[in-house]
Design an enzyme around this catalytic site. Structure first.
Site, mmCIF file in Angstrom:
data_model
loop_
_atom_site.group_PDB
_atom_site.id
_atom_site.type_symbol
_atom_site.label_atom_id
_atom_site.label_comp_id
_atom_site.label_asym_id
_atom_site.label_seq_id
_atom_site.Cartn_x
_atom_site.Cartn_y
_atom_site.Cartn_z
ATOM 1 N N GLU A 156 -6.917 4.373 7.579
ATOM 2 C CA GLU A 156 -6.694 5.806 7.315
ATOM 3 C C GLU A 156 -7.923 6.424 6.640
ATOM 4 O OE1 GLU A 156 -2.902 5.427 5.331
ATOM 5 O OE2 GLU A 156 -2.014 4.778 7.232
ATOM 6 N N HIS A 200 -9.579 0.898 4.521
ATOM 7 C CA HIS A 200 -8.300 1.081 5.227
ATOM 8 C C HIS A 200 -8.528 1.996 6.426
ATOM 9 C CE1 HIS A 200 -4.192 2.297 6.120
ATOM 10 N NE2 HIS A 200 -3.810 1.210 5.476
ATOM 11 N N GLU A 236 -5.729 -5.507 10.114
ATOM 12 C CA GLU A 236 -4.761 -4.447 10.369
ATOM 13 C C GLU A 236 -5.076 -3.733 11.682
ATOM 14 O OE1 GLU A 236 -2.573 -3.138 6.666
ATOM 15 O OE2 GLU A 236 -4.329 -1.878 6.789
ATOM 16 N N LYS A 271 0.083 4.245 -0.269
ATOM 17 C CA LYS A 271 -0.575 5.423 0.306
ATOM 18 C C LYS A 271 -0.380 6.631 -0.628
ATOM 19 C CE LYS A 271 0.409 3.345 4.720
ATOM 20 N NZ LYS A 271 0.093 3.380 6.137
ATOM 21 N N ASN A 286 0.871 -1.182 0.000
ATOM 22 C CA ASN A 286 0.000 0.000 0.000
ATOM 23 C C ASN A 286 0.904 1.227 0.000
ATOM 24 O OD1 ASN A 286 -1.865 1.990 0.392
ATOM 25 N ND2 ASN A 286 -2.275 1.482 2.541
ATOM 26 N N SER A 333 3.054 -2.541 10.146
ATOM 27 C CA SER A 333 4.507 -2.536 10.365
ATOM 28 C C SER A 333 5.162 -3.882 10.046
ATOM 29 C CB SER A 333 4.839 -2.073 11.787
ATOM 30 O OG SER A 333 4.352 -0.762 12.003
ATOM 31 N N GLY A 389 1.945 1.919 10.574
ATOM 32 C CA GLY A 389 2.843 3.072 10.458
ATOM 33 C C GLY A 389 3.503 3.470 11.765
ATOM 34 N N GLY A 395 4.807 1.119 4.729
ATOM 35 C CA GLY A 395 6.141 1.724 4.620
ATOM 36 C C GLY A 395 7.154 0.869 3.871
HETATM 37 C C1 PEP Z 1 -0.901 -0.133 5.714
HETATM 38 O O1 PEP Z 1 -0.847 0.997 5.248
HETATM 39 O O2 PEP Z 1 -1.838 -0.876 5.424
HETATM 40 C C2 PEP Z 1 0.175 -0.577 6.597
HETATM 41 C C3 PEP Z 1 0.111 -1.771 7.122
HETATM 42 O O3 PEP Z 1 1.201 0.317 6.822
HETATM 43 P P1 PEP Z 1 2.582 -0.005 7.562
HETATM 44 O O4 PEP Z 1 3.124 -1.296 6.977
HETATM 45 O O5 PEP Z 1 3.462 1.157 7.257
HETATM 46 O O6 PEP Z 1 2.297 -0.165 9.009
#
Ligand code: PEP
Length: 251
Positions: free
Chosen positions: A97, A95, A167, A12, A10, A213, A173, A235
């Site tokens: 976010e 998601h 998630e 973003k 992802n 993460s 993040g 990330g």
């Molecule tokens: C995500 O954006 O779905 C995500 C899991 O981000 P990160 O891996 O940065 O925690």
């Protein structure tokens, strides 16, 4: 019962079209022998360039959201139909976010899922609890409820085009990953929820990813868990070598 791992990045709100092409070109040789499905979820404006860049590779392309109407007076929105017409295969829906910053609710998530499936897309449906909810011991209830509402009206047949990404919001993040056991426990609970809705066979064949993460160092342990069938990676998906290492761990 066999499920194929799906590793999805992802991106973003990162990378312009030229940067997207460069990243995909770097990634392509690194994942050429992937034993799993590999997807990159890019910003809307990158979709045409990304679709062109992945040609001849195993990488699929996803959008990061879609609207539930086919067309109309919805300034700034993109419909599932539009995505499908371009050749996009996947769309992330719900998601955290989107839920946290842009007002997505379980009900709008359900409408987006419906539209995406009607358009012929594969959905990556995100569910997950806030830290306060985990601390209050309601993670299971929250994830089961989000899953049930989002899938309201989705048939057993359509579930072959639904991937669920567990998630935990506190892990996205933040660099704070769920333990492998925590990830597996909730993925198993989501699978049990699917069994209640659709029966064992659909539950056992649905891909359930962990996201939060996940990185090159922790992916192998997370992906080794019985009910974790892949990852949604934020990330680390912007770093080709790291993303490729996660893909390599998915076998
Ligand atoms: C995500 O954006 O779905 C995500 C899991 O981000 P990160 O891996 O940065 O925690």
């Amino acid at each position: 019962m066999s499920r194929k791992y799906v590793i999805a990045g992802n991106w973003k709100m990162n990378k312009n079209p030229a940067e997207a092409v460069a990243l995909i070109n770097e990634l392509k040789p690194l994942v050429a022998d992937a034993a799993c499905d590999v997807v990159v979820a890019v910003p809307f404006v990158d979709l045409p360039a990304a679709l062109e860049a992945v040609k001849g590779s195993k990488i699929g392309v996803a959008a990061q959201n879609c609207h539930w109407e086919k067309s109309g007076a919805f300034t700034g929105e993109i419909s599932a139909e539009m995505l499908k017409s371009m050749g996009v295969g996947y769309v992330i829906i719900g998601h955290s976010e989107r839920r946290t910053y842009f007002g997505d609710t379980d009900v709008t998530v359900q409408k987006r899922v419906r539209a995406a499936l009607d358009a012929g897309l594969t959905v990556i449906l995100c569910v997950g609890e806030y830290l306060e909810q985990r601390e209050q011991g309601v993670t299971g209830e929250v994830c089961a409820m989000q899953t049930k509402i989002a899938l309201g009206g989705v048939s057993a047949d359509e579930m072959s085009r639904v991937i669920i990404a567990y998630e935990p919001v506190w892990a996205i993040g933040t660099g704070r990953t769920a333990t492998a056991r925590q990830a597996d426990e909730v993925c198993a609970l989501i699978r049990a929820t699917l069994a209640g809705l659709y029966g064992r066979s659909v539950a056992d064949s649905t891909v359930i990813q962990y996201g939060g993460s996940m990185n090159a160092a922790n992916a192998a342990e997370l992906l080794a868990q019985k009910d974790v069938d892949g990852g949604l990676i934020g990330g680390a998906s912007l770093k080709p070598a790291d993303f490729a290492a996660i893909v390599a761990a998915a076998k």
